[in-house]
Design a protein around this motif. Structure first.
Motif, PDB file in Angstrom:
ATOM      1  N   TYR A 247       0.835  -1.205   0.000  1.00 13.30           N
ATOM      2  CA  TYR A 247       0.000   0.000   0.000  1.00 13.30           C
ATOM      3  C   TYR A 247       0.869   1.255   0.000  1.00 13.30           C
ATOM      4  CZ  TYR A 247      -3.710   3.252   1.352  1.00 13.30           C
ATOM      5  OH  TYR A 247      -4.596   4.283   1.386  1.00 13.30           O
TER       6      TYR A 247
ATOM      7  N   LYS B 169       2.672   1.712  -3.417  1.00 12.76           N
ATOM      8  CA  LYS B 169       1.735   2.141  -4.455  1.00 12.76           C
ATOM      9  C   LYS B 169       1.467   3.636  -4.362  1.00 12.76           C
ATOM     10  CE  LYS B 169      -3.148   1.766  -5.741  1.00 12.76           C
ATOM     11  NZ  LYS B 169      -4.457   1.182  -5.370  1.00 12.76           N
ATOM     12  N   ASN B 170       1.401   4.165  -3.151  1.00  9.52           N
ATOM     13  CA  ASN B 170       1.011   5.559  -2.960  1.00  9.52           C
ATOM     14  C   ASN B 170       2.184   6.536  -2.948  1.00  9.52           C
ATOM     15  OD1 ASN B 170      -2.094   5.797  -2.382  1.00  9.52           O
ATOM     16  ND2 ASN B 170      -1.434   3.916  -1.381  1.00  9.52           N
TER      17      ASN B 170
ATOM     18  N   PRO C  63      -2.811  -3.200  -4.050  1.00 11.60           N
ATOM     19  CA  PRO C  63      -2.189  -3.600  -5.306  1.00 11.60           C
ATOM     20  C   PRO C  63      -1.858  -5.075  -5.294  1.00 11.60           C
ATOM     21  CG  PRO C  63      -0.594  -2.465  -3.916  1.00 11.60           C
ATOM     22  CD  PRO C  63      -1.924  -2.349  -3.226  1.00 11.60           C
TER      23      PRO C  63
END
Length: 247
Positions: free
Chosen positions: A182, A185-186, A245
């Motif tokens: 997470y 991905k961000n 993801p």
């Protein structure tokens, strides 16, 4: 209104038989998306939403408190009737808390930009500096597995491990799989993150102080069992799983 908010609202309505002035329970948590969110309009995370739902089902109201993670653990352990999430149940912590109920099982793995590492022994040989959260289960695990302290870089709140990895300040990152994916991905970093096989896993609990009212423990355990049995816990978590993801 999103799915998580709808379910939380429905849960509140289902507890209308609770006292008008429900007793507040102090719940300590850390911002560890997607496990727990401190300030997010959509909810409190995979672990957070379920913990709060159980507290409300038991007829209490959660009062959220945030401290640096190592300090929060000490404060809750030495206090009375204080709750904490998401806390991994590992041997080093076993006698320090009252373990109420597991919420999620989390795998942990090594993440790197250069190498896919599948074991502790390989990690000891391959990496010079391994990033972990200060006071985390990951830090305790590496120490118990015989990693020398100078090979472990304990990151404080505010030190983004993904950026530390991208900048070369650490060679690897040892952390829970959903949280790491997470975060990566961000960040928007375009480089490929290499994830090794899970080397360990543990249950993430809602835990209470070592000194915790047995009746409170019973009520919360029964509430957790109830929301797991009727599907509420799974529905709350499913809304987050859709955002994770693939790896």
């Amino acid at each position: 209104m999103n799915i998580r908010a709808l379910w939380l609202s429905a849960l509140v309505l289902s507890c209308l038989d609770a006292p008008a002035q429900a007793r507040e329970l102090e719940l300590y948590l850390i911002d560890a998306p997607p496990l727990t969110f401190v300030e997010d309009p959509q909810g409190y995370g995979l672990v957070g939403d379920v913990a709060i739902a159980a507290i409300e089902r038991a007829g209490y109201q959660a009062k959220l408190s945030v401290l640096p993670w190592a300090r929060a653990q000490r404060f809750v352990s030495l206090g009375s009737d204080l709750l904490i999430i998401p806390l991994s149940r590992i041997p080093e912590r076993e006698d320090q808390y009252t373990w109420i109920a597991p919420i999620l099982t989390m795998d942990r793995a090594f993440f790197s930009l250069e190498h896919k590492v599948d074991s502790y022994d390989e990690a000891k040989q391959r990496f010079r500096k391994i990033g972990v959260g200060l006071g985390s289960a990951q830090e305790a695990t590496l120490l118990s597995e015989g990693f020398p302290p100078n090979q472990i870089y304990s990151m404080k709140i505010g030190e983004n491990p993904a950026h530390m990895l991208d900048l070369g300040r650490i060679d690897a990152w040892f952390n829970g799989v959903p949280e790491s994916l997470y975060i990566w991905k961000n960040t928007g970093i375009q480089r490929r993150l290499r994830m090794g096989k899970a080397v360990t896993s543990s249950d993430l609990y809602v835990a209470c102080s070592k000194k915790c009212d047995p009746e409170l423990v019973r009520q919360l355990r029964e509430a957790m069992e109830a929301i797991q049995a009727d599907g509420t816990a799974q529905r709350l978590q499913d809304a987050y799983q859709l955002q994770l993801p693939k790896h």
